[in-house]
Write a protein that holds these residues in place. Sequence first.
Motif, PDB file in Angstrom:
ATOM      1  N   SER A 190     103.100   7.029  46.988  1.00 36.02           N
ATOM      2  CA  SER A 190     103.305   6.898  48.435  1.00 36.02           C
ATOM      3  C   SER A 190     103.455   8.270  49.105  1.00 36.02           C
ATOM      4  O   SER A 190     103.000   8.463  50.236  1.00 36.02           O
ATOM      5  CB  SER A 190     104.507   6.013  48.735  1.00 36.02           C
ATOM      6  N   GLU A 191     104.056   9.219  48.393  1.00 31.59           N
ATOM      7  CA  GLU A 191     104.193  10.561  48.951  1.00 31.59           C
ATOM      8  C   GLU A 191     102.835  11.234  49.093  1.00 31.59           C
ATOM      9  O   GLU A 191     102.568  11.909  50.092  1.00 31.59           O
ATOM     10  CB  GLU A 191     105.101  11.408  48.076  1.00 31.59           C
ATOM     11  N   ARG A 192     101.976  11.044  48.095  1.00 34.89           N
ATOM     12  CA  ARG A 192     100.635  11.631  48.155  1.00 34.89           C
ATOM     13  C   ARG A 192      99.839  11.061  49.323  1.00 34.89           C
ATOM     14  O   ARG A 192      99.141  11.793  50.030  1.00 34.89           O
ATOM     15  CB  ARG A 192      99.860  11.368  46.866  1.00 34.89           C
ATOM     16  N   ALA A 233     101.068   9.737  52.044  1.00 35.43           N
ATOM     17  CA  ALA A 233     101.681  10.227  53.287  1.00 35.43           C
ATOM     18  C   ALA A 233     101.198  11.639  53.614  1.00 35.43           C
ATOM     19  O   ALA A 233     100.863  11.940  54.773  1.00 35.43           O
ATOM     20  CB  ALA A 233     103.198  10.183  53.170  1.00 35.43           C
ATOM     21  N   VAL A 234     101.125  12.487  52.609  1.00 38.24           N
ATOM     22  CA  VAL A 234     100.643  13.858  52.822  1.00 38.24           C
ATOM     23  C   VAL A 234      99.162  13.841  53.180  1.00 38.24           C
ATOM     24  O   VAL A 234      98.702  14.602  54.045  1.00 38.24           O
ATOM     25  CB  VAL A 234     100.914  14.742  51.584  1.00 38.24           C
TER      26      VAL A 234
END
Length: 86
Positions: free
Chosen positions: A2-4, A6-7
């Motif tokens: 999810s962080e990837r 989002a970025v």
Amino acid sequence: VSERVAVCREHLLAMAEDRGERLGLRAMRRFYGGYLRQVPQRDVWLRELHESPSVEAALDVLEAALDGTHRTDNPDVSWASQSPDT
């Protein structure tokens, strides 16, 4: 994962703001693979991202990839509506 994603969303929006929507979308094609490295069915999502006609459509694809829901109702992506039998 999810962080990837989002970025990747932030990167896409920054590219579109900096280069304009059309060129920003084209420039992002080289980065999607790295961002989606651990997403299941990565090749399907990459193909849909590469065929996205707008930033909004690409953002929808990223959201669907994160949720794991493949959206076959996207009229802008012709292969998505094809059944596996054809």
